[in-house]
Design a protein around this motif. Structure first.
Motif, PDB file in Angstrom:
ATOM      1  N   VAL A  43     -13.116   7.361 -17.074  1.00 49.58           N
ATOM      2  CA  VAL A  43     -12.012   6.670 -16.401  1.00 49.58           C
ATOM      3  C   VAL A  43     -10.696   7.397 -16.665  1.00 49.58           C
ATOM      4  CG1 VAL A  43     -10.646   4.538 -16.363  1.00 49.58           C
ATOM      5  CG2 VAL A  43     -13.149   4.427 -16.323  1.00 49.58           C
ATOM      6  N   ARG A  44     -10.476   7.804 -17.911  1.00 44.10           N
ATOM      7  CA  ARG A  44      -9.258   8.553 -18.233  1.00 44.10           C
ATOM      8  C   ARG A  44      -9.146   9.810 -17.385  1.00 44.10           C
ATOM      9  NH1 ARG A  44     -10.464  10.451 -23.337  1.00 44.10           N
ATOM     10  NH2 ARG A  44     -11.259  12.290 -22.246  1.00 44.10           N
ATOM     11  N   ASP A  45     -10.257  10.536 -17.240  1.00 40.69           N
ATOM     12  CA  ASP A  45     -10.234  11.792 -16.492  1.00 40.69           C
ATOM     13  C   ASP A  45     -10.030  11.560 -14.997  1.00 40.69           C
ATOM     14  OD1 ASP A  45     -10.663  13.107 -18.870  1.00 40.69           O
ATOM     15  OD2 ASP A  45     -12.796  13.488 -18.520  1.00 40.69           O
ATOM     16  N   VAL A  46     -10.662  10.526 -14.451  1.00 42.40           N
ATOM     17  CA  VAL A  46     -10.543  10.307 -13.016  1.00 42.40           C
ATOM     18  C   VAL A  46      -9.165   9.759 -12.655  1.00 42.40           C
ATOM     19  CG1 VAL A  46     -11.375   7.910 -12.700  1.00 42.40           C
ATOM     20  CG2 VAL A  46     -11.937   9.675 -11.009  1.00 42.40           C
ATOM     21  N   VAL A  47      -8.572   8.997 -13.551  1.00 39.77           N
ATOM     22  CA  VAL A  47      -7.194   8.553 -13.334  1.00 39.77           C
ATOM     23  C   VAL A  47      -6.260   9.763 -13.332  1.00 39.77           C
ATOM     24  CG1 VAL A  47      -5.259   7.340 -14.417  1.00 39.77           C
ATOM     25  CG2 VAL A  47      -7.460   6.187 -14.145  1.00 39.77           C
ATOM     26  N   GLN A  48      -6.469  10.685 -14.257  1.00 39.89           N
ATOM     27  CA  GLN A  48      -5.651  11.885 -14.308  1.00 39.89           C
ATOM     28  C   GLN A  48      -5.828  12.719 -13.050  1.00 39.89           C
ATOM     29  OE1 GLN A  48      -3.208  12.781 -16.231  1.00 39.89           O
ATOM     30  NE2 GLN A  48      -2.951  14.638 -14.993  1.00 39.89           N
ATOM     31  N   LEU A  49      -7.064  12.803 -12.533  1.00 35.48           N
ATOM     32  CA  LEU A  49      -7.307  13.523 -11.283  1.00 35.48           C
ATOM     33  C   LEU A  49      -6.472  12.927 -10.149  1.00 35.48           C
ATOM     34  CD1 LEU A  49      -8.904  15.447  -9.385  1.00 35.48           C
ATOM     35  CD2 LEU A  49     -10.616  13.620  -9.173  1.00 35.48           C
ATOM     36  N   GLN A  50      -6.516  11.624 -10.015  1.00 32.11           N
ATOM     37  CA  GLN A  50      -5.774  10.973  -8.934  1.00 32.11           C
ATOM     38  C   GLN A  50      -4.270  11.191  -9.085  1.00 32.11           C
ATOM     39  OE1 GLN A  50      -7.532   6.805  -8.125  1.00 32.11           O
ATOM     40  NE2 GLN A  50      -8.583   7.519  -9.970  1.00 32.11           N
ATOM     41  N   ARG A  51      -3.780  11.047 -10.294  1.00 30.97           N
ATOM     42  CA  ARG A  51      -2.343  11.217 -10.511  1.00 30.97           C
ATOM     43  C   ARG A  51      -1.920  12.661 -10.257  1.00 30.97           C
ATOM     44  NH1 ARG A  51      -0.246   9.627 -15.803  1.00 30.97           N
ATOM     45  NH2 ARG A  51       1.688   9.035 -14.740  1.00 30.97           N
ATOM     46  N   SER A  52      -2.794  13.620 -10.610  1.00 25.97           N
ATOM     47  CA  SER A  52      -2.459  15.031 -10.380  1.00 25.97           C
ATOM     48  C   SER A  52      -2.397  15.352  -8.896  1.00 25.97           C
ATOM     49  CB  SER A  52      -3.479  15.937 -11.078  1.00 25.97           C
ATOM     50  OG  SER A  52      -4.743  15.898 -10.420  1.00 25.97           O
ATOM     51  N   LEU A  53      -3.130  14.581  -8.090  1.00 27.70           N
ATOM     52  CA  LEU A  53      -3.122  14.772  -6.642  1.00 27.70           C
ATOM     53  C   LEU A  53      -2.034  13.941  -5.954  1.00 27.70           C
ATOM     54  CD1 LEU A  53      -6.981  14.778  -6.011  1.00 27.70           C
ATOM     55  CD2 LEU A  53      -5.436  16.726  -5.720  1.00 27.70           C
ATOM     56  N   GLY A  54      -1.262  13.203  -6.722  1.00 27.98           N
ATOM     57  CA  GLY A  54      -0.145  12.460  -6.156  1.00 27.98           C
ATOM     58  C   GLY A  54      -0.471  11.067  -5.681  1.00 27.98           C
ATOM     59  N   TYR A  55      -1.563  10.482  -6.180  1.00 28.78           N
ATOM     60  CA  TYR A  55      -1.943   9.120  -5.783  1.00 28.78           C
ATOM     61  C   TYR A  55      -1.335   8.105  -6.740  1.00 28.78           C
ATOM     62  CZ  TYR A  55      -5.199  10.680  -2.232  1.00 28.78           C
ATOM     63  OH  TYR A  55      -5.734  11.231  -1.094  1.00 28.78           O
ATOM     64  N   ARG A  56      -0.732   7.081  -6.172  1.00 30.32           N
ATOM     65  CA  ARG A  56      -0.135   6.028  -6.993  1.00 30.32           C
ATOM     66  C   ARG A  56      -1.088   4.840  -7.168  1.00 30.32           C
ATOM     67  NH1 ARG A  56       5.783   4.526  -5.090  1.00 30.32           N
ATOM     68  NH2 ARG A  56       5.417   2.973  -6.748  1.00 30.32           N
ATOM     69  N   GLY A  57      -1.789   4.466  -6.114  1.00 27.91           N
ATOM     70  CA  GLY A  57      -2.719   3.344  -6.195  1.00 27.91           C
ATOM     71  C   GLY A  57      -4.029   3.780  -6.810  1.00 27.91           C
ATOM     72  N   VAL A  58      -4.005   4.124  -8.096  1.00 31.56           N
ATOM     73  CA  VAL A  58      -5.181   4.708  -8.741  1.00 31.56           C
ATOM     74  C   VAL A  58      -6.234   3.639  -9.013  1.00 31.56           C
ATOM     75  CG1 VAL A  58      -3.861   6.579  -9.791  1.00 31.56           C
ATOM     76  CG2 VAL A  58      -4.207   4.453 -11.059  1.00 31.56           C
TER      77      VAL A  58
ATOM     78  N   PRO B 145       0.826  -1.205   0.000  1.00 29.03           N
ATOM     79  CA  PRO B 145       0.000   0.000   0.000  1.00 29.03           C
ATOM     80  C   PRO B 145       0.861   1.257   0.000  1.00 29.03           C
ATOM     81  CG  PRO B 145       0.178  -0.812   2.233  1.00 29.03           C
ATOM     82  CD  PRO B 145       0.884  -1.808   1.360  1.00 29.03           C
ATOM     83  N   PHE B 146       0.276   2.354  -0.466  1.00 25.56           N
ATOM     84  CA  PHE B 146       0.990   3.611  -0.538  1.00 25.56           C
ATOM     85  C   PHE B 146       0.562   4.511   0.620  1.00 25.56           C
ATOM     86  CE2 PHE B 146       0.658   1.930  -4.894  1.00 25.56           C
ATOM     87  CZ  PHE B 146       2.019   1.715  -5.113  1.00 25.56           C
ATOM     88  N   ARG B 147       1.401   5.481   0.929  1.00 26.91           N
ATOM     89  CA  ARG B 147       1.142   6.311   2.126  1.00 26.91           C
ATOM     90  C   ARG B 147      -0.203   7.025   2.045  1.00 26.91           C
ATOM     91  NH1 ARG B 147       4.164   3.508   5.262  1.00 26.91           N
ATOM     92  NH2 ARG B 147       6.410   3.682   4.830  1.00 26.91           N
ATOM     93  N   ALA B 148      -0.565   7.504   0.874  1.00 27.49           N
ATOM     94  CA  ALA B 148      -1.882   8.123   0.672  1.00 27.49           C
ATOM     95  C   ALA B 148      -2.718   7.180  -0.181  1.00 27.49           C
ATOM     96  CB  ALA B 148      -1.744   9.483  -0.008  1.00 27.49           C
ATOM     97  N   GLU B 149      -3.826   6.724   0.368  1.00 27.64           N
ATOM     98  CA  GLU B 149      -4.708   5.779  -0.313  1.00 27.64           C
ATOM     99  C   GLU B 149      -6.134   6.346  -0.322  1.00 27.64           C
ATOM    100  OE1 GLU B 149      -4.513   2.533  -1.535  1.00 27.64           O
ATOM    101  OE2 GLU B 149      -2.389   2.091  -1.195  1.00 27.64           O
ATOM    102  N   HIS B 150      -6.967   5.787  -1.181  1.00 29.23           N
ATOM    103  CA  HIS B 150      -8.409   6.010  -1.045  1.00 29.23           C
ATOM    104  C   HIS B 150      -9.096   4.691  -1.347  1.00 29.23           C
ATOM    105  CE1 HIS B 150      -9.705   6.108  -5.291  1.00 29.23           C
ATOM    106  NE2 HIS B 150      -8.541   6.689  -5.545  1.00 29.23           N
ATOM    107  N   MET B 151     -10.392   4.583  -1.043  1.00 25.95           N
ATOM    108  CA  MET B 151     -11.041   3.275  -1.005  1.00 25.95           C
ATOM    109  C   MET B 151     -11.645   2.820  -2.318  1.00 25.95           C
ATOM    110  SD  MET B 151     -10.366   2.059   1.904  1.00 25.95           S
ATOM    111  CE  MET B 151      -8.817   2.916   1.647  1.00 25.95           C
ATOM    112  N   GLY B 152     -11.500   3.598  -3.373  1.00 29.75           N
ATOM    113  CA  GLY B 152     -11.899   3.093  -4.683  1.00 29.75           C
ATOM    114  C   GLY B 152     -12.933   3.909  -5.412  1.00 29.75           C
ATOM    115  N   SER B 153     -14.106   4.097  -4.818  1.00 30.32           N
ATOM    116  CA  SER B 153     -15.178   4.784  -5.545  1.00 30.32           C
ATOM    117  C   SER B 153     -15.024   6.297  -5.434  1.00 30.32           C
ATOM    118  CB  SER B 153     -16.547   4.355  -5.020  1.00 30.32           C
ATOM    119  OG  SER B 153     -16.769   4.820  -3.711  1.00 30.32           O
TER     120      SER B 153
END
Length: 406
Positions: A50-65, A8-16
């Motif tokens: 999906v493309r946009d939400v993946v980009q959102l997560q990556r822009s916020l520094g999330y690795r476990g997208v 797991p990565f230091r910053a996570e979220h639960m999926g939805s």
């Protein structure tokens, strides 16, 4: 601390995550206008979302997208539907169900005494046909199309617990008598089909899976335990069922590749309007849960006093991780960052008290997240997209200030 090379990565979220308007509109057109997904433009809308939400997560520094669970209308997706041998129930009699089970309490229509059509039983022997897998593999490929191939191993796929369509049914009602003669026989095939699904996903590149499991959290609930004890149809104790579910998970995961990271989210509910389903401290299940369940990571909800304190984390073994869900997805107000950091340190101190480690050592096995998903069903949640982003940024900021940049 050194950078993490695997979840797991230091910053996570639960999926939805909150579904965008075009996605909701396409699904509504399918329902109300009797359109096919293609006629409603759903495949293209899903891919763009999906493309946009993946980009959102990556822009916020999330690795476990994740894909935000955008290909699903509710958090458990289609995992069970794709298995051979399942039968979907329509207007099933309430007598089939445990009326004290939190999901059943929320879903049953009191005036009709039936359950809605979102329930599945084993009408025949369960099996997994790779040629018919339409759910999780489709999701994984959508995410892979939105993430550089070098980062595919970071992608997180959420799956419903193997026990999902068992706990809500009365004794022996999760399958027909023609299909299975006992829970043990039924669980053996459930483990087999889940293992086949996981191996198929692994072969396609998945290395990070999170099981969403409200049922395990229900074992913390005294209301559920009292309901179980008062049910004359039960032939085993509620703790026997807990043991059976741990064994089901362990059988499911046995023999899978070692570099497949597995975690379990003990979900207490984030239904429409932010409703929760279960409350009760982890104390009653913690030792057995942490020490006997063969997953790598535990995703735990710690956003309110309903979950109790961090003391049960003293049972966390040195080879397992915990993601503490301290930021609420149910409340618009943004939590105080310094107070949240104190809670992360308190969790580490609880782990250290049982493992004999220092706080710094224990922190290596701690991560931080929101307590649940932002949209476990399609609509009906109190937060907007700006508030969701603020919460995700807060989690990222907490992680950066405690552990350093990812």
């Amino acid at each position: 601390m050194p950078l993490q090379s695997a979840p797991p990565f230091r910053a996570e979220h639960m999926g939805s995550l909150l579904r965008p308007a075009p996605l909701l509109a396409a699904r509504e057109a399918i329902r109300t206008q009797n359109l096919s997904p293609e006629a409603a433009g759903l495949p293209a809308v899903e891919q763009a979302a999906v493309r946009d939400v993946v980009q959102l997560q990556r822009s916020l520094g999330y690795r476990g997208v994740t894909d935000g669970e955008f290909t699903r209308t509710r958090f458990w997706g289609l995992t069970w539907d794709e298995f051979e041998g399942t039968t979907r129930l329509q207007d099933a009699e309430a007598s089939m169900f445990r009326l004290y089970h939190p999901d059943v309490v929320s879903l049953i229509e009191q005036d009709r005494k039936v359950m809605p059509g979102d329930s599945v039983i084993a009408g025949g022997k369960l099996s997994h046909d790779p040629a018919k897998s339409v759910s999780n593999l489709h999701e994984l490929k959508l995410m892979q199309s939105a993430v550089p191939e070098a980062e595919w191993a970071d992608i997180k796929l959420t799956m419903i617990t193997p026990a999902w369509f068992h706990m809500r049914y009365k004794q022996g009602k999760a399958y027909t008598p023609e299909a299975y003669s006992s829970d043990a026989e039924y669980f053996k095939d459930v483990a087999k089909v889940y293992k086949a699904e996981l191996q198929q996903l692994y072969d396609a590149g998945l290395r990070n899976v999170q099981f969403d499991d409200p049922g395990m959290a229900y074992f913390c609930s005294q209301k559920f335990r009292d309901g179980w004890a008062a049910d004359p149809d039960n032939t085993t104790s509620v703790d026997d069922l807990f043991d059976a579910y741990i064994a089901l998970y362990n059988d499911t995961l046995a023999g899978l590749p070692e570099d497949l990271h597995t975690g379990i989210h003990l979900c207490r509910g984030n239904f429409i309007g932010g409703r929760h389903f279960a409350e009760g401290a982890y104390d009653i299940i913690a030792q057995k849960l942490f020490q006997d369940l063969h997953v790598d990571t535990f995703y735990l909800e710690y956003d309110t006093e309903r979950s109790g304190g961090f003391e049960p984390l003293k049972f966390l073994p040195k080879d397992k991780n915990v993601v503490v869900g301290i930021v609420s997805t149910k409340l618009r107000e943004l939590e105080d960052k310094e107070e949240m950091k104190k809670r992360v340190y308190a969790a580490a101190d609880a782990i250290a008290s049982g493992s004999g480690e220092t706080r710094e050592e224990a922190l290596k096995r701690v991560c931080v997240s929101p307590q649940c998903g932002f949209s476990t069903h399609e609509t009906g949640y109190p937060l907007g997209e700006a508030e969701q982003s603020a919460k995700l940024k807060l989690v990222r900021d907490i992680a950066d200030e405690i552990w350093g940049q990812p």
